[in-house]
Scaffold this motif. Structure first.
Motif, short mmCIF file in Angstrom:
data_model
loop_
_atom_site.label_atom_id
_atom_site.label_comp_id
_atom_site.label_asym_id
_atom_site.label_seq_id
_atom_site.Cartn_x
_atom_site.Cartn_y
_atom_site.Cartn_z
N PRO A 1 -13.83 6.10 2.93
CA PRO A 1 -13.60 7.69 3.40
C PRO A 1 -12.26 7.77 3.93
O PRO A 1 -11.80 8.77 4.10
CB PRO A 1 -14.74 7.66 4.04
N ILE A 2 -11.88 6.70 4.85
CA ILE A 2 -10.66 6.90 5.81
C ILE A 2 -9.32 7.24 4.75
O ILE A 2 -8.54 7.93 4.79
CB ILE A 2 -10.46 5.58 6.52
N LYS A 3 -9.48 6.58 3.66
CA LYS A 3 -8.30 6.61 2.54
C LYS A 3 -8.36 7.88 2.11
O LYS A 3 -7.50 8.46 1.76
CB LYS A 3 -8.34 5.31 1.64
N MET A 4 -9.80 8.25 1.85
CA MET A 4 -9.71 9.40 0.97
C MET A 4 -9.25 10.59 2.01
O MET A 4 -8.51 11.57 1.41
CB MET A 4 -11.27 9.83 0.69
N ILE A 5 -9.71 10.62 3.25
CA ILE A 5 -9.24 11.66 4.23
C ILE A 5 -7.59 11.65 4.34
O ILE A 5 -6.92 12.57 4.29
CB ILE A 5 -9.64 11.50 5.69
N LEU A 6 -7.06 10.50 4.47
CA LEU A 6 -5.60 10.31 4.46
C LEU A 6 -4.84 10.81 3.28
O LEU A 6 -3.81 11.56 3.24
CB LEU A 6 -5.21 8.78 4.62
N ARG A 7 -5.46 10.65 2.00
CA ARG A 7 -5.02 11.15 0.92
C ARG A 7 -5.22 12.54 0.67
O ARG A 7 -4.22 13.48 0.23
CB ARG A 7 -5.56 10.35 -0.44
N LEU A 8 -6.55 13.25 0.86
CA LEU A 8 -6.60 14.68 0.56
C LEU A 8 -6.01 15.42 1.85
O LEU A 8 -5.63 16.54 1.44
CB LEU A 8 -8.17 14.71 0.55
N VAL A 9 -6.14 15.12 2.98
CA VAL A 9 -5.86 15.89 4.10
C VAL A 9 -4.35 15.67 4.27
O VAL A 9 -3.55 16.87 4.64
CB VAL A 9 -6.67 15.50 5.40
N PHE A 10 -3.92 14.41 4.38
CA PHE A 10 -2.48 14.14 5.00
C PHE A 10 -1.50 13.79 3.71
O PHE A 10 -0.39 13.48 4.10
CB PHE A 10 -2.56 12.92 5.94
N LEU A 11 -2.11 13.85 2.55
CA LEU A 11 -1.22 13.55 1.21
C LEU A 11 -0.56 12.30 1.39
O LEU A 11 0.44 12.25 0.91
CB LEU A 11 -0.23 14.81 1.17
N ILE A 12 -1.16 11.34 2.05
CA ILE A 12 -0.66 10.04 2.06
C ILE A 12 -1.25 9.10 0.95
O ILE A 12 -2.37 9.10 0.75
CB ILE A 12 -1.03 9.27 3.42
N LYS A 13 -0.07 8.43 0.28
CA LYS A 13 -0.49 7.55 -1.15
C LYS A 13 -0.81 6.23 -0.56
O LYS A 13 -1.69 5.61 -0.61
CB LYS A 13 0.68 7.64 -1.93
N TYR A 14 0.19 5.55 0.23
CA TYR A 14 0.11 4.07 0.37
C TYR A 14 -0.01 4.03 2.23
O TYR A 14 0.96 4.84 2.63
CB TYR A 14 1.16 3.27 -0.09
N VAL A 15 -0.43 3.22 2.61
CA VAL A 15 -0.50 2.85 3.87
C VAL A 15 0.72 1.64 4.09
O VAL A 15 1.34 1.72 5.17
CB VAL A 15 -1.89 2.31 4.43
N TRP A 16 0.49 0.83 3.00
CA TRP A 16 1.23 -0.37 3.31
C TRP A 16 1.99 -0.84 2.06
O TRP A 16 0.84 -1.12 1.02
CB TRP A 16 0.34 -1.68 3.89
N ILE A 17 3.21 -0.90 1.78
CA ILE A 17 3.65 -1.22 0.53
C ILE A 17 4.39 -2.74 0.66
O ILE A 17 4.95 -2.86 1.63
CB ILE A 17 4.88 -0.35 0.28
N THR A 18 3.82 -3.69 -0.22
CA THR A 18 4.34 -5.03 -0.01
C THR A 18 5.15 -5.38 -1.48
O THR A 18 4.82 -4.40 -2.30
CB THR A 18 3.40 -6.20 0.19
N PRO A 19 6.01 -6.29 -1.41
CA PRO A 19 6.48 -6.67 -2.90
C PRO A 19 5.43 -7.00 -3.97
O PRO A 19 5.67 -6.94 -5.17
CB PRO A 19 7.36 -7.94 -2.64
#
Lengths: 255, 294
Positions: free
Chosen positions: B272-290
């Protein structure tokens, strides 16, 4: 009339099948259960809660019934089906237009499968809500979870068999997930260190190829009709046995 | 035809309608019995089933099994007479339907693909669901509520399980079946699907919020810190909290159980946290690694 009854019942053939008379007394009620290979799944006596619909909802038993219905209709369907890309779809058309009762047999199999997935989930919900996974039934809950997964997999492997657009793309979408497995799927994290390609990854093993084709159809067919039912049957035997050995249907313990 | 009627009367979707009706019915029945037992217990009476006697298997149990079997077979027969199983066009690898949906019971997982990369949504999270379910009896040390419906004696386990089962599993399935159209875009069941609809929805990554390029080393470090704080903080904070409030509980759980419970719980809540980040704050990734993105 009673003369006729006596004639039917008092001869060698009848007596060889039904080994004794049934009178409504304690001994015969018990014998009716453990003298019968199917009924002796049950103990001779059960707690009232096992009989009350409101407690168990009968969901475990209904799941088992659905499995039996699916086995019977599935065997009938197998008589009319070839697991090959050239024939599978036309076999479905034959079922629809040529085979007597082909339509309703397929309908029963499909709706029965959806139904089984629904009731097995509700069964899990009931067992959770009554706390029936608690000691001494922890292990049987685990068996149940595996049986739930096998139910999904049974339905999933059956999806491809009609070889129509719906099944083909549902399986394509589903197995593409396998390609994303960490280490073992060619698109998954870290797989490049193991030299994983589309031709040696876990998805290739599932499909018998890099795309959904004839090998995937044959593999689905064998998993669906033979391998998973065998595994599920063994686990069901354990599941039912453990229900008995862990003390029957759960009930309040503090009395 | 009205799109709403059309989508709920598609042959395969009738099963979903039946599922919604059955699950709602049994959910109400379970909680109603749970509250009833709680009331009985609160006023000093025995819960339902506590004073049960033994009864014969033959015939009370056998009779009810026979009746239920007949009812189920009748129901399935009527369903099979009224609704025909669909058969689409012959499989065509060159013609991808839009949307291409997985079987309905996996649509909750397919829905997660909106929020997570496939290795998480399709592999890691489902595996953790199975492992977590099997682990339930070993991590739930509460001996109460064994063999009867209750809510008050098992509040937290019931709330957490119900959240996972009804919201994260079943509701996402229903959304996947009825609310996802071409391009996996959201359509209300009464809306017409439009294959040419394009939604321009610029997404960003978490570190973009503080003006750091997410694919740079600084972005990598910020992401690592955020994920690390969530995982480690999620482990430590409840421990500190319970140490103050309820040290016996920690004692009773032990370290292994505590870590398992909290790990499974924060993993579940990351959905649910990632859903809110994506839906409300339009955030795709929290952490990008190689190697992978979270």
């Amino acid at each position: 009339m009673s003369d006729l009854f006596n004639k039917v019942k008092k001869n060698l053939i009848w007596k060889s099948v039904f080994r004794r008379d049934y009178r409504d007394n304690v001994r015969d009620r018990a014998l009716a259960v453990f003298g019968n290979v199917f009924l002796h799944l049950h103990p001779v006596k059960v707690r009232e809660s096992a009989v009350k619909l409101r407690y168990t909802w009968g969901m475990g038993g209904i799941t088992f019934l659905a499995f039996i219905i699916l086995t019977i209709t599935g065997v009938v369907l197998m008589f009319y089906y070839h697991p090959s890309v050239d024939q599978a779809y036309s076999d479905m058309k034959d079922l629809e237009f040529q085979v007597p009762y082909g339509v309703i047999t397929r309908n029963l199999h499909r709706w029965g499968a959806h139904f089984m997935v629904i009731v097995v989930m509700i069964h899990m919900f009931r067992v959770f809500m009554t706390g029936s996974y608690k000691a001494p039934r922890q292990f049987n809950w685990g068996i149940g979870v595996i049986l739930l997964v096998l139910t999904f997999l049974l339905s999933f492997t059956g999806y491809l068999l009609p070889w129509d657009q719906l099944g083909f793309w549902a399986i394509t979408v589903g197995t593409n997930m396998g390609a994303a497995t960490p280490l073992l799927g060619y698109q998954g994290p870290f797989s490049e260190y193991l030299h994983i390609t589309p031709y040696n990854d876990i998805r290739f093993a599932l499909l018998g190829g890099a795309t959904v084709g004839g090998n995937a159809l044959l593999r689905s067919y064998i998993w669906h009709c033979i391998a998973i039912p065998l595994i599920a049957t063994v686990l069901m035997v354990v599941h039912f046995w453990r229900v008995r050995k862990d003390g029957g249907i759960s009930r309040p313990q503090n009395h | 035809m009205n799109p709403f009627i059309e989508i709920i009367t598609q042959p395969d979707n009738i099963a979903i309608v039946i599922m919604i009706l059955m699950v709602s019915f049994f959910m109400v029945w379970a909680f109603q019995q749970a509250f009833q037992n709680d009331k009985l217990k609160a006023s000093g009476y025995a819960v339902d089933g506590e004073n049960d006697q033994d009864v014969d298997t033959y015939k009370p149990l056998v009779r009810i099994e026979l009746l239920i079997s007949l009812a189920v077979m009748l129901f399935l027969t009527i369903w099979s007479i009224v609704v025909d199983a669909p058969l689409e066009e012959i499989a065509n690898p060159t013609l991808t339907p839009n949307p291409a949906k997985a079987p309905w019971y996996f649509l909750g997982l397919q829905e997660l693909l909106v929020y997570f990369d496939p290795w998480l949504a399709g592999v890691v999270l489902p595996s953790l669901i199975v492992v977590g379910l099997i682990a339930i009896p070993y991590i739930d040390t509460n001996p109460k509520g064994n063999g009867y419906y209750t809510f008050s004696e098992r509040k937290y386990s019931i709330i957490i399980f119900s959240f996972g089962f009804f919201i994260l599993w079943l509701l996402l399935i229903v959304i996947g079946v009825f609310d996802r159209g071409p391009g996996w875009l959201w359509y209300w069941p009464w809306q017409e699907w439009d294959a040419h609809r394009v939604v321009f929805e610029p997404t960003r990554d978490l570190s973009n919020l503080v003006g750091v390029e997410s694919r740079s080393l600084a972005g990598f470090i910020i992401g690592a810190i955020v994920v690390g704080v969530y995982m480690v903080g999620g482990m430590v904070w409840p421990y500190k909290y319970w140490q103050k409030k309820n040290p016996e509980l920690l004692q009773q759980l032990g370290m292994i159980r505590y870590v398992t419970i909290v790990f499974l719980f924060i993993t579940m809540m990351s959905i649910p946290i990632k859903m809110i980040l994506r839906l409300v704050f339009l955030i795709k990734y929290v952490w990008i690694t190689p190697w992978f993105n979270v």
